[in-house]
Design a protein around this motif. Structure first.
Motif, short mmCIF file in Angstrom:
data_model
loop_
_atom_site.label_atom_id
_atom_site.label_comp_id
_atom_site.label_asym_id
_atom_site.label_seq_id
_atom_site.Cartn_x
_atom_site.Cartn_y
_atom_site.Cartn_z
N ASP A 32 0.81 -1.22 0.00
CA ASP A 32 0.00 0.00 0.00
C ASP A 32 0.84 1.27 0.00
O ASP A 32 0.32 2.38 0.11
CB ASP A 32 -0.95 0.00 1.20
CG ASP A 32 -0.21 -0.04 2.54
OD1 ASP A 32 1.06 -0.09 2.53
OD2 ASP A 32 -0.87 -0.05 3.59
N GLY A 33 2.17 1.10 -0.11
CA GLY A 33 3.06 2.25 -0.15
C GLY A 33 3.50 2.75 1.20
O GLY A 33 4.33 3.68 1.28
N SER A 53 -1.68 -6.52 11.30
CA SER A 53 -0.44 -5.76 11.54
C SER A 53 -0.47 -5.20 12.95
O SER A 53 -1.50 -5.22 13.63
CB SER A 53 -0.30 -4.61 10.53
OG SER A 53 -1.19 -3.55 10.86
N LEU A 54 0.65 -4.68 13.38
CA LEU A 54 0.68 -3.90 14.61
C LEU A 54 -0.04 -2.57 14.37
O LEU A 54 -0.09 -2.08 13.23
CB LEU A 54 2.11 -3.62 15.06
CG LEU A 54 3.00 -4.82 15.42
CD1 LEU A 54 4.30 -4.32 16.03
CD2 LEU A 54 2.30 -5.76 16.38
N MET A 55 -0.57 -2.00 15.45
CA MET A 55 -1.19 -0.67 15.36
C MET A 55 -0.15 0.32 14.83
O MET A 55 0.93 0.48 15.41
CB MET A 55 -1.68 -0.23 16.74
CG MET A 55 -2.12 1.22 16.80
SD MET A 55 -3.60 1.56 15.81
CE MET A 55 -4.87 0.77 16.80
N PRO A 56 -0.42 0.99 13.71
CA PRO A 56 0.56 1.94 13.17
C PRO A 56 0.83 3.10 14.13
O PRO A 56 -0.08 3.57 14.82
CB PRO A 56 -0.09 2.43 11.87
CG PRO A 56 -1.06 1.35 11.50
CD PRO A 56 -1.58 0.83 12.82
N LEU A 57 2.08 3.53 14.14
CA LEU A 57 2.50 4.68 14.93
C LEU A 57 2.99 5.78 14.00
O LEU A 57 3.47 5.49 12.90
CB LEU A 57 3.65 4.30 15.88
CG LEU A 57 3.37 3.25 16.95
CD1 LEU A 57 4.65 2.96 17.72
CD2 LEU A 57 2.26 3.72 17.88
N PRO A 58 2.88 7.04 14.41
CA PRO A 58 3.46 8.11 13.61
C PRO A 58 4.97 7.89 13.45
O PRO A 58 5.62 7.31 14.32
CB PRO A 58 3.17 9.38 14.42
CG PRO A 58 2.04 9.01 15.33
CD PRO A 58 2.21 7.55 15.63
N LEU A 59 5.51 8.37 12.34
CA LEU A 59 6.95 8.23 12.05
C LEU A 59 7.53 9.62 11.81
O LEU A 59 7.86 10.00 10.68
CB LEU A 59 7.14 7.33 10.82
CG LEU A 59 8.55 6.85 10.52
CD1 LEU A 59 9.05 5.90 11.60
CD2 LEU A 59 8.59 6.15 9.16
N GLY A 115 -1.26 19.80 15.32
CA GLY A 115 -1.94 19.01 14.30
C GLY A 115 -1.04 18.45 13.22
O GLY A 115 -1.52 18.09 12.14
N MET A 116 0.26 18.40 13.47
CA MET A 116 1.18 17.88 12.45
C MET A 116 0.82 16.45 12.07
O MET A 116 0.53 15.62 12.92
CB MET A 116 2.63 17.90 12.99
CG MET A 116 3.64 17.32 12.01
SD MET A 116 5.32 17.22 12.69
CE MET A 116 5.12 15.92 13.90
N ARG A 117 0.84 16.18 10.77
CA ARG A 117 0.59 14.84 10.26
C ARG A 117 1.91 14.27 9.73
O ARG A 117 2.68 14.98 9.09
CB ARG A 117 -0.46 14.86 9.16
CG ARG A 117 -1.81 15.42 9.62
CD ARG A 117 -2.76 15.57 8.45
NE ARG A 117 -3.18 14.27 7.93
CZ ARG A 117 -4.22 13.60 8.40
NH1 ARG A 117 -4.95 14.10 9.40
NH2 ARG A 117 -4.57 12.44 7.89
N THR A 118 2.13 13.00 9.99
CA THR A 118 3.37 12.35 9.56
C THR A 118 3.04 11.03 8.87
O THR A 118 1.91 10.53 8.99
CB THR A 118 4.29 12.05 10.76
OG1 THR A 118 3.74 10.94 11.50
CG2 THR A 118 4.45 13.24 11.68
N PRO A 119 4.00 10.45 8.18
CA PRO A 119 3.81 9.06 7.74
C PRO A 119 3.63 8.17 8.97
O PRO A 119 3.95 8.56 10.10
CB PRO A 119 5.12 8.73 7.00
CG PRO A 119 5.79 10.03 6.75
CD PRO A 119 5.32 10.97 7.81
N VAL A 120 3.13 6.96 8.74
CA VAL A 120 2.96 6.01 9.85
C VAL A 120 3.71 4.73 9.54
O VAL A 120 4.06 4.44 8.40
CB VAL A 120 1.47 5.70 10.11
CG1 VAL A 120 0.73 6.95 10.53
CG2 VAL A 120 0.82 5.07 8.88
N THR A 121 3.96 3.95 10.58
CA THR A 121 4.64 2.68 10.42
C THR A 121 4.06 1.64 11.37
O THR A 121 3.71 1.96 12.51
CB THR A 121 6.16 2.82 10.68
OG1 THR A 121 6.78 1.55 10.53
CG2 THR A 121 6.44 3.34 12.09
N SER A 122 3.97 0.42 10.90
CA SER A 122 3.54 -0.70 11.75
C SER A 122 4.73 -1.47 12.28
O SER A 122 4.59 -2.60 12.76
CB SER A 122 2.63 -1.63 10.95
OG SER A 122 3.29 -2.11 9.78
#
Length: 758
Positions: free
Chosen positions: A514-515, A535-541, A588-595
């Protein structure tokens, strides 16, 4: 009544042709066959050819011979098949060893082996012509893979071709009764390679605190006294290796026992012909604290080359009251591949070593020392190289020949031939020109000694990887395989798992379909089909790749994900960036996420104060693991919803209670094991399988891997850990190759064209 006499059993002369496949060249197999045939009074011949060893025997009881070659084979031989054909007897009164036959290779060469006991005895025997000779070897020991350019394994194909044997060595080489019959590297002080400096000089310089670069079997080592803080600090500074642990070499098992608390399994690994570095529990106070800062285990290796033994004997003479121990690390500037060439050593090591010691036997295929540990009661690789390469993994069935180029981290290459997968020696990170050149060198050498016609190239799904460019360069159809699927496929391939398999792929990072960044994945795999089941719950990266180097970022991110960014205040005094990052999240910063489980480890290590910034990859997780004493599970520490495993309750507990040190490490590891086991049990039940394949770099954590395997068994499941390849990215090429072959064969069976397997 007349008595009927029993008719005597007829014994007739028979002739058999035996085709022996496996690791049977360069291991003393032909002289073994010769001696066995002579003892059994059989005539015929034996020879090496492109498929292995060909034997014809003739006599009254050839079947007994056939059984004996399997049960009595030389220790380094690996027999995989013996094909038998009955032939008409031809007569003849003797058994002969014939010259090798060439042709397209379908055999393989053995791995390099540590000096054997007989050669050790000769090395210290003043009456032996090999007394004090740093290159003594025989068919049961010495270099194989690292000196050979092509098969069949004969002297002309090795870097010993330029050394003409003296009369004594030539006599040994052609005498079937000799331990050196067709030992291709055979040589002595009269006719063989030599060191550029006497061993006495090396020992004296090391005793004086110097750093010495010594050319060995697969490349150069950097040596210094493992008890000398100043020497180790100087080596770290010159090699740009601030805190990453060093391996330590000792002369023998007796010396190893003084430095570490060894189990029987660890002793067996240390003293095996492969002689890997083995991670073991250190005895406090025996070595410098600079050897492995922050860790409870050290990497030990026993001297495996004759030059090493001579060096340790001289060091023992200089300091008889304490068994010598030397830092023994790969000789390379930071991040570059192992140095193996004499001229290259002068160029690249002169700023690191006080003395560079070479020899004149070229290294054709450079190979680092292998690194292993005992996990869940059995050996497991951390790095697979010298001593094991090029032993193949049996995939169980024939298939197309493919080359898999691995990933850009801990790179290896894998080539398949028939039913075998040949995983290359460790290449390393492809982040510099020398490493990329080494990867190409490794691929070319592997293809040369296997003599295969490649059909497909296989690579990672990440479009920007240098390893992908490598796959594209072959001019073959290119097949991408998703990173975590490759981790699971590697485990399934080596254990030859059939039917549905539930895979847990637990690591730091891999590009998902999914990129996004994956790293804590539950996959359902059956043959060439697979899907992401959870998957594990995604966290901000925050900061992308920087988050992997700066665990404090993941600590703040995990608290943000748990809606308790206010708890990040406890980290503000530890790192100046915490308040700024927390403020950005509040805005409100948005970041990529990672599992990624690796990033969850980083978050826990940061929140508990174990490590905020990493000096080397995996440092936070390794130091956190070193703190564990008795893992325990936190009630309610995790939740499972729709296939997603959520450890936010555990993270909150660590932060709210201000837990640190062993308490935090025990709670984190225990809860992690329980959560993963319950998650896997649920997934396995849905899939209708008991088979669970465990892969990914987090399986290097011995506490996690052992605890999770046991927890799965307690839940009635069958866990499978990587044994023949590393759990980390060093095993990805094997999984890529194995899965791609399944896709290709499935597509061919269905008549489809242009198979893909991402």
């Amino acid at each position: 009544m007349a008595r009927v006499l029993a008719r005597p059993i007829e014994r007739r002369v028979r002739r058999l042709r035996l085709r022996v496949r496996g690791t049977v060249q360069g291991v003393g197999f032909r002289p073994f066959v010769y001696r066995l045939a002579c003892e059994m009074r059989l005539s015929g011949f034996v020879l090496n050819d492109s498929e292995g060893v060909l034997i014809e025997i003739e006599g009254l009881d050839p079947d007994r011979f056939r059984e004996a070659i399997r049960t009595q084979a030389p220790p380094l031989a690996r027999i995989e098949a013996v094909d038998v054909l009955e032939l008409p007897p031809t007569g003849g009164g003797r058994f002969e060893i014939l010259d090798s036959l060439g042709g397209r290779s379908a055999t393989r060469i053995g791995a390099d082996a540590a000096v054997c006991e007989e050669c050790r005895r000769e090395l210290t025997d003043p009456e032996s012509r090999f007394f004090g000779y740093p290159f003594v070897n025989c068919t049961q020991c010495g270099p194989r893979f690292t000196i050979t350019g092509a098969l069949p394994y004969d002297r002309a194909q090795t870097s010993m071709a330029s050394f003409s044997m003296c009369d004594a060595c030539a006599a040994d080489y052609v005498a079937p009764e000799s331990r050196r019959f067709h030992a291709e590297p055979v040589a002595c002080p009269e006719c063989g390679p030599s060191l550029s400096h006497p061993v006495t000089e090396l020992a004296a310089r090391l005793e004086g605190g110097a750093i010495v670069a010594l050319k060995g079997v697969g490349g150069f080592h950097l040596f210094c006294d493992a008890r000398n803080d100043a020497a180790i600090a100087r080596l770290r500074r010159r090699k740009a290796r601030d805190e990453k642990p060093f391996a330590v070499m000792v002369r023998d098992i007796a010396a190893a026992r003084q430095l570490a608390q060894l189990t029987d399994a660890e002793e067996a690994l240390l003293s095996s012909p492969a002689s890997p570095i083995v991670l073991v529990e250190a005895v406090a106070g025996e070595l410098s604290n600079l050897v492995a800062p922050g860790l409870g285990r050290i990497g030990l290796i026993v001297a495996y080359a004759p030059a090493h033994l001579l060096l340790f004997d001289e060091l023992s003479r200089l300091s008889p009251h304490c068994p010598p121990a030397l830092i023994a690390t790969s000789a390379n500037p930071g991040g570059e591949p192992l140095v193996a060439d004499n001229a290259d050593a002068e160029l690249r090591l002169s700023a690191i070593a006080d003395l560079i010691v070479t020899h004149d036997r070229d290294i054709v295929a450079r190979a680092d020392d292998s690194v292993m540990q005992v996990v869940d009661g059995a050996p497991a690789f951390i790095r697979r190289a010298r001593g094991f390469v090029p032993e193949p993994v049996d995939l169980g069935a024939d298939g197309p020949s493919v080359i898999a180029t691995g990933t850009d981290f801990k790179n290896t290459v894998c080539v398949t031939r028939g039913r075998e997968a040949f995983l290359s020696q460790h290449v390393g990170g492809l982040d510099n020109r020398e490493a990329i050149r080494f990867q190409r060198e490794v691929a070319a050498h592997l293809c040369s000694i296997l003599d295969v016609t490649l059909e497909f190239a296989v690579c990672d799904l990440h479009p920007d990887f240098r390893s992908v460019r490598m796959a594209e360069s072959f001019g073959l159809p290119v097949m991408p395989v998703q990173h975590h699927l490759a981790h699971v496929a590697a485990v399934a391939a080596e254990h030859r798992l059939a039917g549905p398999v539930l895979g847990l792929a637990l690591d730091g990072h891999g590009l998902g379909t999914d990129g996004s960044s994956w790293g804590g994945e539950m996959l359902a795999v059956e043959g060439h089909r697979w899907l992401r089941a959870g998957s594990l719950m995604p966290l901000p990266l925050p900061g992308g790749d920087r988050a992997a180097r700066e665990p404090w970022r993941m600590g703040v991110a995990a608290l943000q994900a748990a809606n308790r960014i206010d708890l990040a205040r406890a980290l503000e005094l530890a790192h100046s960036g915490v308040a700024r990052l927390a403020a950005m999240f509040n805005r409100g910063m948005r970041t990529p996420v990672t599992s990624s489980l690796g990033r969850l480890f980083d978050a826990a290590a940061a929140i508990s104060g174990a490590r905020l910034v990493q000096i080397y990859e995996g440092q936070a997780a390794m130091e956190f693991e070193a703190l564990v004493r008795a893992p325990r599970c936190m009630p309610g520490g995790y939740a499972i919803n729709d296939g997603v495993l959520d450890f936010r309750p555990l993270i909150l507990c660590l932060a709210e209670a201000g837990m640190c040190g062993t308490d935090a490490a025990d709670l984190f590891h225990g809860t992690l094991i329980a959560g993963l086991a319950d998650w896997a049990a649920s997934g396995a039940a849905s899939l209708g399988t008991r088979q669970v394949a465990l892969g990914g770099g987090c399986m290097m954590n011995r506490v996690l891997a052992t605890g999770l395997a046991q927890a799965l068994r307690e839940r009635g499941l069958k866990p499978y850990l990587p044994r023949l390849a590393p759990a980390n990215d060093g095993g990805v090429a094997l999984g890529q190759a194995a899965h791609a072959r399944q896709v290709i064969m499935a597509k061919r069976a269905s008549g489809e064209q242009s198979p893909t397997c991402a």
